[in-house]
Write an enzyme that holds these catalytic residues in place. Structure first.
Site, short mmCIF file in Angstrom:
data_model
loop_
_atom_site.label_atom_id
_atom_site.label_comp_id
_atom_site.label_asym_id
_atom_site.label_seq_id
_atom_site.Cartn_x
_atom_site.Cartn_y
_atom_site.Cartn_z
N HIS A 1 -0.68 7.83 10.48
CA HIS A 1 -1.60 7.96 9.32
C HIS A 1 -3.07 7.97 9.71
CE1 HIS A 1 -1.74 7.17 4.69
NE2 HIS A 1 -2.07 8.40 5.04
N CYS B 1 -3.99 1.91 3.48
CA CYS B 1 -3.49 2.21 4.83
C CYS B 1 -4.49 2.77 5.83
CB CYS B 1 -2.31 3.18 4.76
SG CYS B 1 -0.96 2.60 3.74
#
Ligand code: NAG
Ligand code: NAG
Ligand code: NAG
Length: 592
Positions: free
Chosen positions: A149, A88
Site C-alpha cells: 500500500h 493505512c
C-alpha cells in the site's frame, strides 16, 4: 569527577561506537553493550485495522487471541503505542521511515488520503529510507510478506519505482495495494454506491447522445459534423473506460498478488490468501535461519471484507469480524511456531502492532465489520481521537527484554525505525528529521521514561491534535485543534459516510483547543476549562510553542497523494497479460 572515571567513560563510549567490530572484547568489558548488539533477527508483524480493544491481552474477554496473548506474556506490552496517522498509507509510510508522513509527501489534503488504485503514480518516494534499506545495508536478508500500500509505478507500467524491492526488501510476496470489498466477489462495493450510479447515468446519457448524433447524420434528419460526432464518441469511450477502471474491473486491476516483480494472481484468490501468507512467512524464516533476517509480515487481516476461511468461519462470538481476528491470531501462532522450530526464539526481536485503530463505520447492517477500540473515543480515519491512533504494541526478545511487563509510556510506531537500526548496528540517516526514537533502553527497563515529549496527530495534511507528556510529573495532556463532526451527533463515528473527513464543513475548529487530561480522562470525555484547570492558559501556550517549533522543522515536498498522483493512469496499470486483458493465476498453473 576523578580522572580515572572520565577515562573509563570515554573508553565506554568508544567501545559502544565500534561495538560491532569488537563484539567479543566489548561484551567482556561492558554488560550493556555486547549482547544487545548480537544482531538479532527482526520479525515485525502488523495487523490491518485492528482495534486497541480486540485482543485478549488488551482487555477483550470475548475474543480468543491466545497466540498474541502469549507473545505479550513473554515480552513487553505497550499500552500507549501511537500510530502517526489513523489510516493505512500514511501510517505505514511513517512506520517504514520513522518520519511523520507530512515529511515524505505521504500526507494528503484530499479526502481519500490513501492510495486508491494500483494504476496511480503516487507512492513512497525513492529518496526515503526505510528500515529495510538500512538493515539490508547491514547484511540482513529482508522480506515483506503481505500488504504494501505504498504505490507501484511512476512513469510506466513496469518501472516499479515504489515497489518494496526498490525500498530495501530483498523479497516480496503479497499485494501492492490493500484489500477492498471489490476483492471478494458478491460483496457490496466499497466505493460509494452513489458515485457508481452517477457514473452509470452519465455513461447511458453519453451512449444515447452518440446514437442520436449518428442516427441524425446517417438519415440526414439533421446535420452534425463527423468531427463533432467522433469527438463526442471518444469522450464517451474514455468515460466508459474510466468507469470500468474504477468500478467494473476493480477486482481485476487492483486485487493482485506479486512475487517480487512478477504478478502471480490477478485477481487475488482470497480463499488461499491467509494460508499463502503463513506459508511464505514460514518458508522465508526457514530459508534465512542461518543469517540475520528482517521479516515484515503485513497481514491483509482484519481489513474489510474480512474474508475468513472455513476453519474459522462462524466460530467466534463476534461475527465475521471476530472470526477474522481469531484467524489472524492463528496465523501469528503458526509464524511464531516456525521461529521456535528453527531455534530462533531467543535471537529474534519480535514485534506485533496494528497500523491504526478499528474501523467503526465498517458495518453490514448492524453487524460489526471493523475493530473495537476499547475505552478510547473514535477510530480509523480520525486524526486526533485516541481510538484512531492508539494501537496494541507488543515486543518480545527473550533474555534481552523483561517478560510479562507493561509499559505505559508514550511510544510510536515510528520508534521501530531507529530501534531496529540500532539493533542491526546501523546509524539512521543524518540528512533529515527522524521522528521515531530508539526505545531499546525503555524496553529493557534501563530508563523509566520515554523520550517523547510532544506527539503530533495529523489527519491527512491537517494537524488535528497534539499530546504532551510531561515525564517529571507523569502528566499527559492532549489538545485538539480540529475534531470531526460525528454523525449522528455524539455517536463517536461518522455513520453513513465512508469515514470522518479531515477538513471543510465536516470538522469543528477549536480556539482555544479542546484540552484533556489523558492520564485521568483517557476516554476524552471531560474537556478542561480555565475554570476547572488553573494551568489552562499555560498549557495552551506551551502547546502553541511546540506546534510552532514543529512547523519550523517541516519543509515542502512533492505531494504523493494529490489528485494528479491518485487518478488512474492506464499506462501505469499493473497487468498480467496484454493490457487491458489482465488476468492470470500462476500459482495454480505452477502446481498443475
Ligand atoms: C471484543 O472484541 C469484539 C470485536 O471487536 C467487540 O465487539 C467486543 O465488544 C469486545 N469485547 C470486549 C469485552 O472488549
Ligand atoms: C532463551 O532465553 C531464556 C531466557 O533468558 C532462557 O531461559 C533459555 O534457556 C534460552 N533458551 C535457549 C535455547 O537459549
Ligand atoms: C526527496 O526528494 C524531494 C523532491 O526532490 C525533496 O523535496 C525531498 O526533500 C527529498 N527527501 C529527502 C529525504 O532527501
Amino acid at each position: 569527577m576523578p580522572r580515572g572515571l572520565v577515562m573509563v567513560r570515554k573508553l565506554k563510549i568508544r567501545i559502544s561506537r565500534c561495538c560491532l567490530a569488537i563484539l567479543l572484547v566489548s561484551s567482556l568489558l561492558t554488560q550493556t553493550c555486547g549482547a544487545t548488539m548480537s544482531r538479532p533477527n527482526i520479525l515485525l508483524i502488523m495487523a490491518d485495522d485492528l482495534g486497541y480493544g480486540d485482543l485478549g491481552c488488551f482487555g477483550n474477554s470475548t475474543l480468543r487471541t491466545p497466540n498474541i496473548d502469549g507473545l505479550a506474556k513473554e515480552g513487553v506490552k505497550l499500552t500507549q503505542h501511537i500510530a502517526a496517522a489513523a489510516i493505512c498509507t500514511p501510517s505505514r509510510a511513517a512506520f517504514l521511515t520513522g518520519r511523520y508522513p507530512i515529511r515524505s509527501g505521504m500526507a494528503s489534503r484530499i479526502e481519500t488520503r490513501v492510495i486508491i488504485r494500483t494504476g496511480a503514480s503516487g507512492g513512497l518516494p525513492a529518496n526515503e529510507t526505510t528500515f529495510a534499506k538500512l538493515l539490508q545495508q547491514q547484511g540482513y536478508t529482508t522480506g515483506l510478506i503481505g500488504k504494501w500500500h505504498q504505490g507501484m509505478n511512476c512513469e510506466s507500467r513496469n518501472d516499479h519505482c515504489h515497489h518494496p524491492l526498490n525500498h530495501g526488501f530483498d523479497y516480496f510476496y503479497g499485494t501492492p495495494f490493500t484489500l477492498v470489498n471489490e476483492c471478494q466477489p458478491n460483496k457490496d462495493p466499497e466505493m460509494s454506491v452513489k458515485l457508481r450510479a452517477t457514473y452509470w447515468f452519465y455513461t447511458q446519457m453519453g451512449a444515447v447522445l452518440v446514437f442520436t448524433l449518428v442516427l441524425g447524420r446517417t438519415t440526414g434528419l439533421f446535420c452534425v459534423e463527423w468531427k463533432v460526432t467522433a469527438f463526442v464518441t471518444s469522450c464517451g469511450v474514455l468515460f466508459f473506460i474510466s468507469w470500468f477502471a474504477n468500478y467494473g474491473f476493480l477486482r481485476y486491476w487492483n486485487c493482485i498478488v506479486l512475487r517480487d516483480h512478477i504478478i502471480t494472481e490477478q485477481p487475488i484468490k482470497l480463499e488461499n490468501a491467509a494460508s499463502r501468507i503463513v506459508k511464505e512467512s514460514i518458508s522465508f524464516i526457514e530459508r534465512n535461519k542461518q543469517e540475520p533476517f528482517l521479516l515484515f509480515v503485513s497481514f491483509l487481516h482484519v481489513h474489510t471484507p474480512c474474508f475468513t476461511t472455513e476453519m474459522f468461519h462462524g466460530k467466534s462470538r463476534h461475527g465475521l469480524y471476530g472470526d477474522n481476528v481469531e484467524e489472524m491470531d492463528w496465523m501469528v501462532g503458526k509464524i511464531l511456531a516456525a521461529v521456535d522450530k528453527e531455534g530462533l526464539r531467543n535471537n529474534t526481536f519480535t514485534y506485533f502492532t496494528s497500523d491504526h485503530g478499528g474501523f467503526l463505520e465498517a458495518r453490514e447492517g448492524i453487524d460489526q465489520l471493523g475493530g473495537w477500540n476499547g475505552i478510547y473515543k473514535g477510530g480509523k480515519g480520525m486524526g486526533g481521537w485516541e481510538g484512531g491512533i492508539r494501537v496494541p504494541g507488543i515486543v518480545r526478545w527473550p533474555g534481552m527484554i523483561p517478560t510479562n511487563t507493561v509499559i505505559d509510556e508514550p511510544t510510536s510506531l515510528m520508534d521501530i525505525f531507529p530501534t531496529v537500526a540500532y539493533l542491526a548496528g546501523a546509524s539512521v540517516p543524518q540528512d533529515r528529521v527522524i521522528d521515531g526514537r530508539n526505545q531499546i533502553a525503555l524496553l529493557q527497563g534501563e530508563v523509566k521514561h520515554s523520550e517523547h515529549e510532544f506527539m503530533f496527530h495529523y489527519c491527512g495534511l491537517y494537524l488535528h491534535a497534539v499530546r504532551w507528556y510531561h515525564k517529571e510529573s507523569g502528566a499527559l495532556w492532549k489538545a485538539h485543534y480540529v475534531t470531526p463532526k460525528f454523525h449522528p451527533e455524539g455517536a463517536g463515528a461518522c455513520y453513513g459516510k465512508r469515514m470522518c473527513p479531515c477538513s471543510g464543513e465536516s470538522v469543528t475548529h477549536h480556539n482555544p483547543p479542546l484540552l484533556f487530561d489523558l492520564s485521568h480522562d483517557p476516554s476524552e470525555i471531560n474537556p478542561l476549562s480555565p475554570g476547572s484547570e488553573p494551568l489552562f492558559n499555560t498549557l495552551v501556550n506551551q502547546f502553541k510553542r511546540a506546534v510552532d517549533e514543529h512547523r519550523k522543522t517541516l519543509t515542502p515536498v512533492p505531494e504523493q497523494l494529490d489528485v494528479y498522483n491518485t487518478i488512474w493512469k492506464p499506462w501505469l496499470q499493473p497487468c498480467c497479460g496484454t493490457f487491458p486483458f489482465c488476468w492470470c493465476d500462476r500459482e495454480s498453473d505452477m502446481k498443475a
